[in-house]
Motif scaffolding. Sequence first.
Motif, PDB file in Angstrom:
ATOM      1  N   MET A   1       0.853  -1.154   0.000  1.00 15.52           N
ATOM      2  CA  MET A   1       0.000   0.000   0.000  1.00 15.52           C
ATOM      3  C   MET A   1       0.904   1.223   0.000  1.00 15.52           C
ATOM      4  SD  MET A   1      -2.774   1.211   2.874  1.00 15.52           S
ATOM      5  CE  MET A   1      -1.600   1.532   4.165  1.00 15.52           C
ATOM      6  N   ALA A   2       0.618   2.178  -0.837  1.00 11.38           N
ATOM      7  CA  ALA A   2       1.374   3.423  -0.878  1.00 11.38           C
ATOM      8  C   ALA A   2       0.487   4.555  -0.369  1.00 11.38           C
ATOM      9  CB  ALA A   2       1.836   3.719  -2.291  1.00 11.38           C
ATOM     10  N   CYS A   3       1.100   5.528   0.288  1.00  9.43           N
ATOM     11  CA  CYS A   3       0.343   6.670   0.790  1.00  9.43           C
ATOM     12  C   CYS A   3       1.273   7.859   0.989  1.00  9.43           C
ATOM     13  CB  CYS A   3      -0.384   6.313   2.079  1.00  9.43           C
ATOM     14  SG  CYS A   3       0.700   5.916   3.450  1.00  9.43           S
ATOM     15  N   LEU A   4       0.693   8.991   1.348  1.00 13.02           N
ATOM     16  CA  LEU A   4       1.444  10.187   1.704  1.00 13.02           C
ATOM     17  C   LEU A   4       1.316  10.402   3.200  1.00 13.02           C
ATOM     18  CD1 LEU A   4       0.359  12.715  -1.083  1.00 13.02           C
ATOM     19  CD2 LEU A   4       2.559  11.576  -0.863  1.00 13.02           C
ATOM     20  N   ALA A   5       2.380  10.913   3.823  1.00 14.90           N
ATOM     21  CA  ALA A   5       2.352  11.146   5.265  1.00 14.90           C
ATOM     22  C   ALA A   5       2.984  12.485   5.593  1.00 14.90           C
ATOM     23  CB  ALA A   5       3.087  10.031   5.989  1.00 14.90           C
ATOM     24  N   GLN A   6       2.409  13.175   6.565  1.00 17.58           N
ATOM     25  CA  GLN A   6       3.007  14.409   7.070  1.00 17.58           C
ATOM     26  C   GLN A   6       4.005  14.096   8.175  1.00 17.58           C
ATOM     27  OE1 GLN A   6      -0.655  16.709   7.931  1.00 17.58           O
ATOM     28  NE2 GLN A   6       0.366  18.347   6.810  1.00 17.58           N
ATOM     29  N   ASP A   7       3.744  13.037   8.936  1.00 18.69           N
ATOM     30  CA  ASP A   7       4.634  12.646  10.028  1.00 18.69           C
ATOM     31  C   ASP A   7       5.817  11.865   9.491  1.00 18.69           C
ATOM     32  OD1 ASP A   7       2.841  13.777  11.814  1.00 18.69           O
ATOM     33  OD2 ASP A   7       1.793  11.899  12.175  1.00 18.69           O
ATOM     34  N   LYS A   8       6.904  11.866  10.234  1.00 17.69           N
ATOM     35  CA  LYS A   8       8.108  11.113   9.865  1.00 17.69           C
ATOM     36  C   LYS A   8       7.799   9.619   9.959  1.00 17.69           C
ATOM     37  CE  LYS A   8      12.684  10.733   9.421  1.00 17.69           C
ATOM     38  NZ  LYS A   8      13.253  10.792   8.128  1.00 17.69           N
ATOM     39  N   ILE A   9       8.012   8.881   8.876  1.00 23.08           N
ATOM     40  CA  ILE A   9       7.790   7.439   8.823  1.00 23.08           C
ATOM     41  C   ILE A   9       9.152   6.758   8.852  1.00 23.08           C
ATOM     42  CG2 ILE A   9       6.875   5.530   7.441  1.00 23.08           C
ATOM     43  CD1 ILE A   9       4.695   7.365   8.596  1.00 23.08           C
ATOM     44  N   LYS A  10       9.302   5.780   9.733  1.00 21.05           N
ATOM     45  CA  LYS A  10      10.566   5.051   9.850  1.00 21.05           C
ATOM     46  C   LYS A  10      10.434   3.690   9.169  1.00 21.05           C
ATOM     47  CE  LYS A  10      11.865   7.129  14.240  1.00 21.05           C
ATOM     48  NZ  LYS A  10      12.185   6.884  15.646  1.00 21.05           N
ATOM     49  N   VAL A  11      11.309   3.420   8.199  1.00 22.33           N
ATOM     50  CA  VAL A  11      11.310   2.127   7.514  1.00 22.33           C
ATOM     51  C   VAL A  11      11.560   1.033   8.553  1.00 22.33           C
ATOM     52  CG1 VAL A  11      12.516   0.704   5.817  1.00 22.33           C
ATOM     53  CG2 VAL A  11      12.029   3.101   5.310  1.00 22.33           C
ATOM     54  N   GLY A  12      10.785  -0.044   8.474  1.00 21.52           N
ATOM     55  CA  GLY A  12      10.892  -1.159   9.407  1.00 21.52           C
ATOM     56  C   GLY A  12       9.940  -1.050  10.586  1.00 21.52           C
ATOM     57  N   GLN A  13       9.438   0.150  10.848  1.00 22.71           N
ATOM     58  CA  GLN A  13       8.508   0.368  11.965  1.00 22.71           C
ATOM     59  C   GLN A  13       7.125  -0.163  11.608  1.00 22.71           C
ATOM     60  OE1 GLN A  13       9.428   2.696  14.677  1.00 22.71           O
ATOM     61  NE2 GLN A  13       7.508   2.541  15.747  1.00 22.71           N
ATOM     62  N   HIS A  14       6.413  -0.671  12.617  1.00 21.74           N
ATOM     63  CA  HIS A  14       5.041  -1.155  12.422  1.00 21.74           C
ATOM     64  C   HIS A  14       4.066  -0.036  12.754  1.00 21.74           C
ATOM     65  CE1 HIS A  14       5.916  -5.722  12.652  1.00 21.74           C
ATOM     66  NE2 HIS A  14       6.899  -5.069  12.063  1.00 21.74           N
ATOM     67  N   GLU A  47       6.035  19.218   2.482  1.00 17.70           N
ATOM     68  CA  GLU A  47       5.374  18.919   3.756  1.00 17.70           C
ATOM     69  C   GLU A  47       5.062  17.425   3.901  1.00 17.70           C
ATOM     70  OE1 GLU A  47       2.037  21.378   4.785  1.00 17.70           O
ATOM     71  OE2 GLU A  47       2.866  23.067   3.654  1.00 17.70           O
ATOM     72  N   TYR A  48       5.153  16.662   2.838  1.00 21.44           N
ATOM     73  CA  TYR A  48       4.765  15.257   2.845  1.00 21.44           C
ATOM     74  C   TYR A  48       5.913  14.361   2.391  1.00 21.44           C
ATOM     75  CZ  TYR A  48      -0.027  16.936   3.217  1.00 21.44           C
ATOM     76  OH  TYR A  48      -1.170  17.543   3.641  1.00 21.44           O
ATOM     77  N   SER A  49       5.789  13.084   2.724  1.00 16.55           N
ATOM     78  CA  SER A  49       6.692  12.084   2.153  1.00 16.55           C
ATOM     79  C   SER A  49       5.849  10.923   1.647  1.00 16.55           C
ATOM     80  CB  SER A  49       7.716  11.606   3.183  1.00 16.55           C
ATOM     81  OG  SER A  49       7.070  11.014   4.279  1.00 16.55           O
ATOM     82  N   LYS A  50       6.312  10.294   0.570  1.00 16.68           N
ATOM     83  CA  LYS A  50       5.651   9.107   0.023  1.00 16.68           C
ATOM     84  C   LYS A  50       6.138   7.911   0.824  1.00 16.68           C
ATOM     85  CE  LYS A  50       5.669  10.967  -4.643  1.00 16.68           C
ATOM     86  NZ  LYS A  50       6.205  10.815  -6.000  1.00 16.68           N
ATOM     87  N   CYS A  51       5.243   6.974   1.103  1.00 15.15           N
ATOM     88  CA  CYS A  51       5.597   5.812   1.917  1.00 15.15           C
ATOM     89  C   CYS A  51       4.968   4.559   1.329  1.00 15.15           C
ATOM     90  CB  CYS A  51       5.061   5.937   3.336  1.00 15.15           C
ATOM     91  SG  CYS A  51       5.082   7.578   4.001  1.00 15.15           S
ATOM     92  N   GLY A  52       5.655   3.445   1.485  1.00 15.61           N
ATOM     93  CA  GLY A  52       5.128   2.153   1.079  1.00 15.61           C
ATOM     94  C   GLY A  52       5.050   1.246   2.285  1.00 15.61           C
ATOM     95  N   PHE A  53       3.943   0.520   2.399  1.00 18.13           N
ATOM     96  CA  PHE A  53       3.712  -0.363   3.541  1.00 18.13           C
ATOM     97  C   PHE A  53       3.365  -1.764   3.074  1.00 18.13           C
ATOM     98  CE2 PHE A  53       2.863   3.864   5.095  1.00 18.13           C
ATOM     99  CZ  PHE A  53       3.419   3.862   6.359  1.00 18.13           C
ATOM    100  N   LYS A  54       3.744  -2.744   3.861  1.00 17.14           N
ATOM    101  CA  LYS A  54       3.377  -4.136   3.627  1.00 17.14           C
ATOM    102  C   LYS A  54       2.460  -4.563   4.764  1.00 17.14           C
ATOM    103  CE  LYS A  54       5.170  -8.757   2.991  1.00 17.14           C
ATOM    104  NZ  LYS A  54       6.357  -9.593   2.840  1.00 17.14           N
ATOM    105  N   PHE A  55       1.293  -5.113   4.400  1.00 16.11           N
ATOM    106  CA  PHE A  55       0.359  -5.581   5.419  1.00 16.11           C
ATOM    107  C   PHE A  55       0.965  -6.738   6.204  1.00 16.11           C
ATOM    108  CE2 PHE A  55      -2.942  -4.131   2.178  1.00 16.11           C
ATOM    109  CZ  PHE A  55      -3.101  -2.899   2.787  1.00 16.11           C
ATOM    110  N   ILE A  56       0.682  -6.772   7.492  1.00 14.83           N
ATOM    111  CA  ILE A  56       1.164  -7.830   8.382  1.00 14.83           C
ATOM    112  C   ILE A  56      -0.043  -8.524   8.996  1.00 14.83           C
ATOM    113  CG2 ILE A  56       2.462  -8.303  10.495  1.00 14.83           C
ATOM    114  CD1 ILE A  56       4.033  -5.737   9.912  1.00 14.83           C
ATOM    115  N   ASN A  57       0.017  -9.829   9.052  1.00 11.77           N
ATOM    116  CA  ASN A  57      -1.056 -10.612   9.687  1.00 11.77           C
ATOM    117  C   ASN A  57      -2.429 -10.248   9.131  1.00 11.77           C
ATOM    118  OD1 ASN A  57       0.861 -11.826  11.397  1.00 11.77           O
ATOM    119  ND2 ASN A  57       0.677 -10.150  12.853  1.00 11.77           N
ATOM    120  N   LEU A  58      -2.534 -10.178   7.823  1.00  9.53           N
ATOM    121  CA  LEU A  58      -3.805  -9.815   7.188  1.00  9.53           C
ATOM    122  C   LEU A  58      -4.616 -11.082   6.925  1.00  9.53           C
ATOM    123  CD1 LEU A  58      -5.361  -7.363   6.237  1.00  9.53           C
ATOM    124  CD2 LEU A  58      -4.332  -7.654   3.996  1.00  9.53           C
TER     125      LEU A  58
END
Length: 77
Positions: A1-14, A47-58
Amino acid sequence: MACLAQDKIKVGQHYNFRIVLPVMVHHRTDVSLEARAVWTNADSNSEYSKCGFKFINLAGEEGFLLEDVMHKLNLVG
């Protein structure tokens, strides 16, 4: 899933997400799930950063609802 975020996103964080479904499925209008950040890049809007996420335990009902919505909207074959 890709999205935009205003907050700092840390790679590896859940992160926990609540996704509002565009159509009602089995009397539900949203799903809650956990995802892990797998990438992040600066967006053209500083003001934003692009982020990619992988679903866990879906598994179970949440996964079924999300898959059902994707089929209803012809997003998967």
